[in-house]
Design a protein around this motif. Sequence first.
Motif, short mmCIF file in Angstrom:
data_model
loop_
_atom_site.label_atom_id
_atom_site.label_comp_id
_atom_site.label_asym_id
_atom_site.label_seq_id
_atom_site.Cartn_x
_atom_site.Cartn_y
_atom_site.Cartn_z
N ALA A 31 0.84 -1.21 0.00
CA ALA A 31 0.00 0.00 0.00
C ALA A 31 0.87 1.25 0.00
O ALA A 31 1.77 1.40 0.81
CB ALA A 31 -0.91 0.00 1.21
N LYS A 32 0.57 2.16 -0.93
CA LYS A 32 1.26 3.45 -1.00
C LYS A 32 0.50 4.49 -0.17
O LYS A 32 1.11 5.34 0.45
CB LYS A 32 1.37 3.93 -2.46
N SER A 33 -0.83 4.44 -0.20
CA SER A 33 -1.63 5.32 0.64
C SER A 33 -2.89 4.58 1.07
O SER A 33 -3.38 3.71 0.35
CB SER A 33 -1.99 6.61 -0.10
N ILE A 34 -3.38 4.93 2.24
CA ILE A 34 -4.55 4.28 2.81
C ILE A 34 -5.51 5.36 3.29
O ILE A 34 -5.11 6.23 4.07
CB ILE A 34 -4.16 3.37 3.99
N GLU A 35 -6.74 5.31 2.79
CA GLU A 35 -7.77 6.24 3.24
C GLU A 35 -8.94 5.44 3.81
O GLU A 35 -9.36 4.45 3.22
CB GLU A 35 -8.27 7.11 2.08
N ILE A 36 -9.45 5.90 4.94
CA ILE A 36 -10.56 5.21 5.58
C ILE A 36 -11.75 6.16 5.62
O ILE A 36 -11.66 7.25 6.19
CB ILE A 36 -10.17 4.74 6.99
N LYS A 37 -12.85 5.76 4.98
CA LYS A 37 -14.08 6.55 4.95
C LYS A 37 -15.22 5.65 5.39
O LYS A 37 -15.47 4.63 4.76
CB LYS A 37 -14.35 7.07 3.54
N ASP A 38 -15.89 6.04 6.45
CA ASP A 38 -16.96 5.24 7.02
C ASP A 38 -16.46 3.82 7.27
O ASP A 38 -15.56 3.62 8.05
CB ASP A 38 -18.21 5.25 6.13
N LYS A 39 -17.02 2.84 6.55
CA LYS A 39 -16.60 1.45 6.75
C LYS A 39 -15.88 0.89 5.54
O LYS A 39 -15.84 -0.31 5.32
CB LYS A 39 -17.84 0.59 7.07
N VAL A 40 -15.26 1.80 4.75
CA VAL A 40 -14.56 1.40 3.53
C VAL A 40 -13.10 1.86 3.62
O VAL A 40 -12.82 3.00 3.97
CB VAL A 40 -15.22 2.01 2.27
N VAL A 41 -12.19 0.95 3.29
CA VAL A 41 -10.77 1.28 3.21
C VAL A 41 -10.40 1.37 1.74
O VAL A 41 -10.66 0.44 0.98
CB VAL A 41 -9.90 0.21 3.90
N GLU A 42 -9.81 2.49 1.36
CA GLU A 42 -9.35 2.68 -0.01
C GLU A 42 -7.82 2.63 0.01
O GLU A 42 -7.18 3.42 0.70
CB GLU A 42 -9.83 4.03 -0.53
N VAL A 43 -7.27 1.68 -0.73
CA VAL A 43 -5.82 1.46 -0.74
C VAL A 43 -5.29 1.74 -2.15
O VAL A 43 -5.81 1.21 -3.12
CB VAL A 43 -5.49 0.00 -0.34
N ARG A 44 -4.27 2.56 -2.22
CA ARG A 44 -3.60 2.81 -3.50
C ARG A 44 -2.31 2.02 -3.55
O ARG A 44 -1.53 2.04 -2.60
CB ARG A 44 -3.31 4.30 -3.68
N VAL A 45 -2.12 1.30 -4.67
CA VAL A 45 -0.91 0.52 -4.86
C VAL A 45 -0.36 0.80 -6.26
O VAL A 45 -1.09 1.29 -7.12
CB VAL A 45 -1.16 -1.01 -4.70
N ASP A 46 0.92 0.49 -6.47
CA ASP A 46 1.48 0.62 -7.81
C ASP A 46 0.77 -0.34 -8.74
O ASP A 46 0.32 -1.41 -8.32
CB ASP A 46 2.98 0.28 -7.80
N LYS A 47 0.70 0.04 -10.01
CA LYS A 47 0.01 -0.78 -11.00
C LYS A 47 0.59 -2.20 -11.05
O LYS A 47 -0.15 -3.18 -11.18
CB LYS A 47 0.11 -0.11 -12.38
N ALA A 48 1.90 -2.32 -10.90
CA ALA A 48 2.56 -3.63 -10.94
C ALA A 48 2.18 -4.51 -9.75
O ALA A 48 2.21 -5.74 -9.85
CB ALA A 48 4.08 -3.45 -10.98
N ASP A 49 1.79 -3.90 -8.63
CA ASP A 49 1.44 -4.66 -7.42
C ASP A 49 -0.03 -5.06 -7.35
O ASP A 49 -0.41 -5.89 -6.52
CB ASP A 49 1.79 -3.84 -6.16
N ARG A 50 -0.87 -4.48 -8.20
CA ARG A 50 -2.31 -4.75 -8.15
C ARG A 50 -2.64 -6.25 -8.23
O ARG A 50 -3.43 -6.75 -7.42
CB ARG A 50 -3.06 -3.99 -9.24
N PRO A 51 -2.06 -6.99 -9.19
CA PRO A 51 -2.41 -8.43 -9.26
C PRO A 51 -2.03 -9.20 -7.98
O PRO A 51 -2.75 -10.10 -7.57
CB PRO A 51 -1.59 -8.95 -10.44
N ILE A 52 -0.94 -8.81 -7.35
CA ILE A 52 -0.50 -9.48 -6.12
C ILE A 52 -1.47 -9.17 -4.98
O ILE A 52 -1.88 -10.05 -4.23
CB ILE A 52 0.93 -9.03 -5.74
N VAL A 53 -1.84 -7.91 -4.86
CA VAL A 53 -2.73 -7.48 -3.77
C VAL A 53 -4.12 -8.09 -3.93
O VAL A 53 -4.71 -8.59 -2.97
CB VAL A 53 -2.81 -5.93 -3.72
#
Length: 134
Positions: A85-107
């Motif tokens: 995870a490069k950045s993590i945002e928490i809104k209500d009951k949802v976590v939004e995680v930003r990752v590098d495009k290359a890491d998306r399949p792994i995550v």
Amino acid sequence: MVQVFNTEAIQIINLFESFTGVGVKDCLIQEKTIYIVVEEGKINLAIGKNGTLVKELEKILKKNIKLFEYKSELKDFVKSLIPQAKSIEIKDKVVEVRVDKADRPIVIGRDSKNLKIVEELLKRNSNIERVVVK
């Protein structure tokens, strides 16, 4: 939050705790893998020197073991579950995680398997309902 464990999970938790001396916060069992969340600050003790404790338990249980460290701060716990995870945002009951495009399949994993595990662990250990990867 209160977790309910089946008999197999309780047996695995007891074996893990007696073998490593580290307390278990949560345990999820899939077909070939056991996901264990250990107490904060105890992950190195649970792994053992050069991974010896985990490797020995994998032989005994005949399953892969994936360890995660519980963190009382939610963002830190999410980072423990998704190290890419490069950045993590928490809104209500949802976590939004930003990752590098290359890491998306792994995550996310095949058929969203990895993402479902992370969501389940977060549901069981906090008030999070969904994880979104961007």
